[in-house]
Design a protein around this motif. Structure first.
Motif, PDB file in Angstrom:
ATOM      1  N   ILE A 334      10.938 -37.443   5.766  1.00 42.63           N
ATOM      2  CA  ILE A 334      11.792 -37.023   4.652  1.00 42.63           C
ATOM      3  C   ILE A 334      12.208 -38.226   3.814  1.00 42.63           C
ATOM      4  O   ILE A 334      11.962 -38.291   2.610  1.00 42.63           O
ATOM      5  CB  ILE A 334      13.047 -36.297   5.188  1.00 42.63           C
ATOM      6  N   ARG A 335      12.877 -39.190   4.468  1.00 45.42           N
ATOM      7  CA  ARG A 335      13.359 -40.382   3.781  1.00 45.42           C
ATOM      8  C   ARG A 335      13.176 -41.575   4.713  1.00 45.42           C
ATOM      9  O   ARG A 335      14.046 -41.854   5.541  1.00 45.42           O
ATOM     10  CB  ARG A 335      14.831 -40.254   3.393  1.00 45.42           C
ATOM     11  N   PRO A 336      12.066 -42.290   4.570  1.00 37.88           N
ATOM     12  CA  PRO A 336      11.812 -43.424   5.474  1.00 37.88           C
ATOM     13  C   PRO A 336      12.930 -44.459   5.482  1.00 37.88           C
ATOM     14  O   PRO A 336      13.168 -45.104   6.500  1.00 37.88           O
ATOM     15  CB  PRO A 336      10.508 -44.008   4.929  1.00 37.88           C
ATOM     16  N   GLU A 337      13.625 -44.613   4.356  1.00 37.86           N
ATOM     17  CA  GLU A 337      14.679 -45.632   4.287  1.00 37.86           C
ATOM     18  C   GLU A 337      15.957 -45.193   5.006  1.00 37.86           C
ATOM     19  O   GLU A 337      16.887 -45.994   5.163  1.00 37.86           O
ATOM     20  CB  GLU A 337      15.005 -45.948   2.823  1.00 37.86           C
ATOM     21  N   ALA A 338      16.027 -43.940   5.433  1.00 34.92           N
ATOM     22  CA  ALA A 338      17.247 -43.411   6.060  1.00 34.92           C
ATOM     23  C   ALA A 338      16.986 -42.926   7.478  1.00 34.92           C
ATOM     24  O   ALA A 338      17.683 -42.043   7.961  1.00 34.92           O
ATOM     25  CB  ALA A 338      17.810 -42.276   5.207  1.00 34.92           C
ATOM     26  N   ARG A 339      16.020 -43.520   8.153  1.00 39.96           N
ATOM     27  CA  ARG A 339      15.616 -42.976   9.457  1.00 39.96           C
ATOM     28  C   ARG A 339      16.731 -43.028  10.497  1.00 39.96           C
ATOM     29  O   ARG A 339      16.845 -42.125  11.331  1.00 39.96           O
ATOM     30  CB  ARG A 339      14.375 -43.719   9.960  1.00 39.96           C
ATOM     31  N   ASN A 340      17.558 -44.053  10.482  1.00 36.45           N
ATOM     32  CA  ASN A 340      18.635 -44.111  11.471  1.00 36.45           C
ATOM     33  C   ASN A 340      19.709 -43.076  11.194  1.00 36.45           C
ATOM     34  O   ASN A 340      20.240 -42.462  12.128  1.00 36.45           O
ATOM     35  CB  ASN A 340      19.238 -45.516  11.521  1.00 36.45           C
ATOM     36  N   ARG A 341      20.036 -42.851   9.926  1.00 38.84           N
ATOM     37  CA  ARG A 341      21.018 -41.811   9.612  1.00 38.84           C
ATOM     38  C   ARG A 341      20.443 -40.418   9.891  1.00 38.84           C
ATOM     39  O   ARG A 341      21.156 -39.530  10.366  1.00 38.84           O
ATOM     40  CB  ARG A 341      21.447 -41.927   8.154  1.00 38.84           C
ATOM     41  N   LEU A 342      19.163 -40.218   9.610  1.00 40.46           N
ATOM     42  CA  LEU A 342      18.518 -38.957   9.963  1.00 40.46           C
ATOM     43  C   LEU A 342      18.557 -38.738  11.479  1.00 40.46           C
ATOM     44  O   LEU A 342      18.811 -37.630  11.958  1.00 40.46           O
ATOM     45  CB  LEU A 342      17.075 -38.943   9.464  1.00 40.46           C
ATOM     46  N   THR A 343      18.305 -39.827  12.223  1.00 46.08           N
ATOM     47  CA  THR A 343      18.363 -39.736  13.681  1.00 46.08           C
ATOM     48  C   THR A 343      19.765 -39.388  14.145  1.00 46.08           C
ATOM     49  O   THR A 343      19.945 -38.555  15.045  1.00 46.08           O
ATOM     50  CB  THR A 343      17.920 -41.067  14.315  1.00 46.08           C
ATOM     51  N   ALA A 344      20.783 -40.024  13.542  1.00 47.16           N
ATOM     52  CA  ALA A 344      22.171 -39.730  13.919  1.00 47.16           C
ATOM     53  C   ALA A 344      22.495 -38.258  13.674  1.00 47.16           C
ATOM     54  O   ALA A 344      23.115 -37.597  14.520  1.00 47.16           O
ATOM     55  CB  ALA A 344      23.124 -40.627  13.130  1.00 47.16           C
ATOM     56  N   ALA A 345      22.093 -37.743  12.513  1.00 49.22           N
ATOM     57  CA  ALA A 345      22.362 -36.345  12.190  1.00 49.22           C
ATOM     58  C   ALA A 345      21.641 -35.406  13.149  1.00 49.22           C
ATOM     59  O   ALA A 345      22.234 -34.468  13.702  1.00 49.22           O
ATOM     60  CB  ALA A 345      21.936 -36.064  10.753  1.00 49.22           C
ATOM     61  N   TYR A 346      20.362 -35.657  13.342  1.00 47.68           N
ATOM     62  CA  TYR A 346      19.551 -34.785  14.210  1.00 47.68           C
ATOM     63  C   TYR A 346      20.021 -34.840  15.656  1.00 47.68           C
ATOM     64  O   TYR A 346      20.212 -33.814  16.310  1.00 47.68           O
ATOM     65  CB  TYR A 346      18.080 -35.199  14.106  1.00 47.68           C
ATOM     66  N   MET A 347      20.241 -36.059  16.173  1.00 42.97           N
ATOM     67  CA  MET A 347      20.576 -36.202  17.584  1.00 42.97           C
ATOM     68  C   MET A 347      21.992 -35.712  17.886  1.00 42.97           C
ATOM     69  O   MET A 347      22.275 -35.292  19.015  1.00 42.97           O
ATOM     70  CB  MET A 347      20.412 -37.654  18.029  1.00 42.97           C
ATOM     71  N   THR A 348      22.893 -35.752  16.911  1.00 40.79           N
ATOM     72  CA  THR A 348      24.211 -35.176  17.139  1.00 40.79           C
ATOM     73  C   THR A 348      24.087 -33.674  17.384  1.00 40.79           C
ATOM     74  O   THR A 348      24.704 -33.132  18.306  1.00 40.79           O
ATOM     75  CB  THR A 348      25.136 -35.448  15.944  1.00 40.79           C
ATOM     76  N   CYS A 349      23.278 -33.004  16.574  1.00 40.85           N
ATOM     77  CA  CYS A 349      23.041 -31.572  16.789  1.00 40.85           C
ATOM     78  C   CYS A 349      22.311 -31.328  18.110  1.00 40.85           C
ATOM     79  O   CYS A 349      22.615 -30.373  18.843  1.00 40.85           O
ATOM     80  CB  CYS A 349      22.235 -30.994  15.628  1.00 40.85           C
ATOM     81  N   TYR A 350      21.351 -32.186  18.418  1.00 39.13           N
ATOM     82  CA  TYR A 350      20.599 -32.085  19.676  1.00 39.13           C
ATOM     83  C   TYR A 350      21.564 -32.180  20.864  1.00 39.13           C
ATOM     84  O   TYR A 350      21.488 -31.384  21.814  1.00 39.13           O
ATOM     85  CB  TYR A 350      19.596 -33.234  19.701  1.00 39.13           C
ATOM     86  N   PHE A 351      22.482 -33.128  20.794  1.00 40.51           N
ATOM     87  CA  PHE A 351      23.453 -33.327  21.855  1.00 40.51           C
ATOM     88  C   PHE A 351      24.392 -32.127  21.976  1.00 40.51           C
ATOM     89  O   PHE A 351      24.707 -31.676  23.081  1.00 40.51           O
ATOM     90  CB  PHE A 351      24.243 -34.606  21.580  1.00 40.51           C
ATOM     91  N   ILE A 352      24.857 -31.600  20.842  1.00 44.77           N
ATOM     92  CA  ILE A 352      25.735 -30.426  20.866  1.00 44.77           C
ATOM     93  C   ILE A 352      25.027 -29.241  21.516  1.00 44.77           C
ATOM     94  O   ILE A 352      25.610 -28.497  22.316  1.00 44.77           O
ATOM     95  CB  ILE A 352      26.191 -30.078  19.438  1.00 44.77           C
ATOM     96  N   GLY A 353      23.752 -29.070  21.192  1.00 51.10           N
ATOM     97  CA  GLY A 353      22.981 -28.000  21.817  1.00 51.10           C
ATOM     98  C   GLY A 353      22.882 -28.162  23.319  1.00 51.10           C
ATOM     99  O   GLY A 353      23.026 -27.188  24.080  1.00 51.10           O
ATOM    100  N   GLY A 354      22.654 -29.400  23.784  1.00 51.76           N
ATOM    101  CA  GLY A 354      22.572 -29.652  25.218  1.00 51.76           C
ATOM    102  C   GLY A 354      23.881 -29.363  25.927  1.00 51.76           C
ATOM    103  O   GLY A 354      23.900 -28.769  27.013  1.00 51.76           O
TER     104      GLY A 354
END
Length: 401
Positions: A334-354
């Motif tokens: 989506i946005r190569p320059e924002a990969r860490n923020r994308l990871t933070a957003a995605y993994m926060t949801c991933y963690f909430i699901g777990g």
């Protein structure tokens, strides 16, 4: 906004660096799971109730969640190698504090520190994606993510084995030493890399929410990740009850060995990266969701058949890892320059699901036993499959694909 700064990076990945990053990722995340088989021993030494000892696990989870929100986005602002090495050393320090603690206050402080900085795993993954050649990115991400899932699955087995040799503190001594060694290796082998987005830290954190608002693909993949990890947690939270119960009567050491079955599924999932590299990431996602749904059919017969249980565990872990790898491949485009923020957003949801999956699983087992667990897992998997099929069709219709 200041101009973006960039430090030249070593082209591609040097030989052996991907396995190093994979091992470091697994070691980092394993620190959050060492305590689970050790809780009875810690409770006996510290004079705690079961609920009091269980707060150790909750502390690790809260620390990890806070790290996802506050630390992972820094990867889009600071030089990555230095950030990774410092975080790895601080995670080692947290494990060391726990090993040395004479009281529960010290154990909680050490656990919180280790959980907070173990999110270094979520800085290593996007760095691997950035360093990889585009044609190899899916394979590289799959390999590093296999290390993460192996860390989750094998931490319990390793902790149980080490505790039988030298007590529960031995686990944290060894874990701290392993993390310190990982920091040394990463400092020597990782290339320097920095691509700053030129935002202040508060604006950097706010931009994570902006990504959710602006990127429908991120919203879809975040939901899929949450559902997949919820299904994973539904199985692994209650499986020990089944294995220790009348159906099998296994010991704690034997139960810990079932992490090896899950590890086999996690390793096999790196093949999903090959599909993504060939432009078949969406197909891999579809196959993963169907496999996840079907795995519960095998798991339903687990009280009657050990083979059905092992087959179901292999299929479920392969499916979850496959969906996760294809999700990350999609959001990194989506946005190569924002990969860490994308990871933070995605993994926060991933963690909430777990976390939600763990709560649902415990309640389902208490109310309806293993069949209730399988029903919940099947419902979560069906919801994920429906969201993927509906969301991907809508995206194609809107984009005119």
């Amino acid at each position: 906004m200041s101009s973006a700064a960039a430090v030249p990076v070593t082209p591609g990945l040097t030989p052996g660096l991907v396995p190093i990053m994979s091992v470091a990722t697994g070691l980092a995340v394993a620190g959050n799971y060492y305590a689970q088989p050790l809780l009875p021993a810690i409770a006996r030494e510290m004079g705690l109730s079961a609920a009091g000892a269980g707060a150790i696990v909750t502390t690790a989870q809260l620390g990890y969640a806070l790290g996802l929100l506050l630390i992972v986005p820094l990867g889009d602002l600071l030089e990555r190698r230095r950030l990774i090495v410092v975080m790895t050393l601080l995670a080692a320090a947290g494990l060391l504090v726990t090993a040395l603690s004479p009281s529960m206050a010290g154990v909680f402080v050490g656990t919180a520190l280790a959980g907070l900085f173990s999110v270094v795993a979520q800085v290593l993954v996007p760095l691997a994606a950035t360093l990889a050649a585009p044609a190899q990115r899916g394979k590289v991400v799959g390999t590093v993510m296999s290390g993460l899932l192996l860390g989750i699955l094998l931490a319990r087995t390793v902790a149980g084995a080490l505790a039988t040799l030298g007590g529960w503190r031995t686990v944290y001594w060894v874990g701290a030493a392993a993390m310190a060694l990982a920091a040394l290796v990463l400092a020597r082998r990782l290339p320097r890399y920095q691509h700053s987005v030129g935002l202040s830290y508060p604006r950097l954190l706010l931009s994570v929410l902006g990504l959710f608002r602006e990127e429908p693909s991120l919203r879809l993949r975040a939901f899929l990740g949450a559902a997949a990890f919820a299904a994973f947690s539904v199985l692994w939270t209650s499986m020990a009850f089944l294995l220790a119960g009348p159906a099998y009567g296994f010991s704690e050491v034997t139960i810990g060995l079932f992490g090896l079955a899950g590890a086999a599924g996690a390793l096999a999932a790196s093949a999903v990266g090959h599909l993504a590299d060939r432009g078949h990431g969406d197909r891999a996602t579809t196959l993963g969701w169907w496999l996840l749904l079907l795995s519960w059919g095998s798991l339903y017969f687990a009280p009657l058949s050990l083979a059905a249980l092992i087959l179901g565990v292999l299929a479920l872990d392969l499916a979850v890892q496959g969906v996760h790898v294809s999700n990350q491949g999609a959001i990194y485009r989506i946005r190569p320059e924002a990969r860490n923020r994308l990871t933070a957003a995605y993994m926060t949801c991933y963690f909430i699901g777990g976390a939600a999956g763990s709560l649902v699983s415990a309640a389902a087992y208490g109310a309806a036993g293993w069949s209730g667990v399988c029903l919940c897992g099947g419902i979560v998997s069906l919801a994920g499959l429906a969201a993927w099929l509906g969301g991907s069709r809508l995206h194609k219709a809107v984009s005119g694909a």
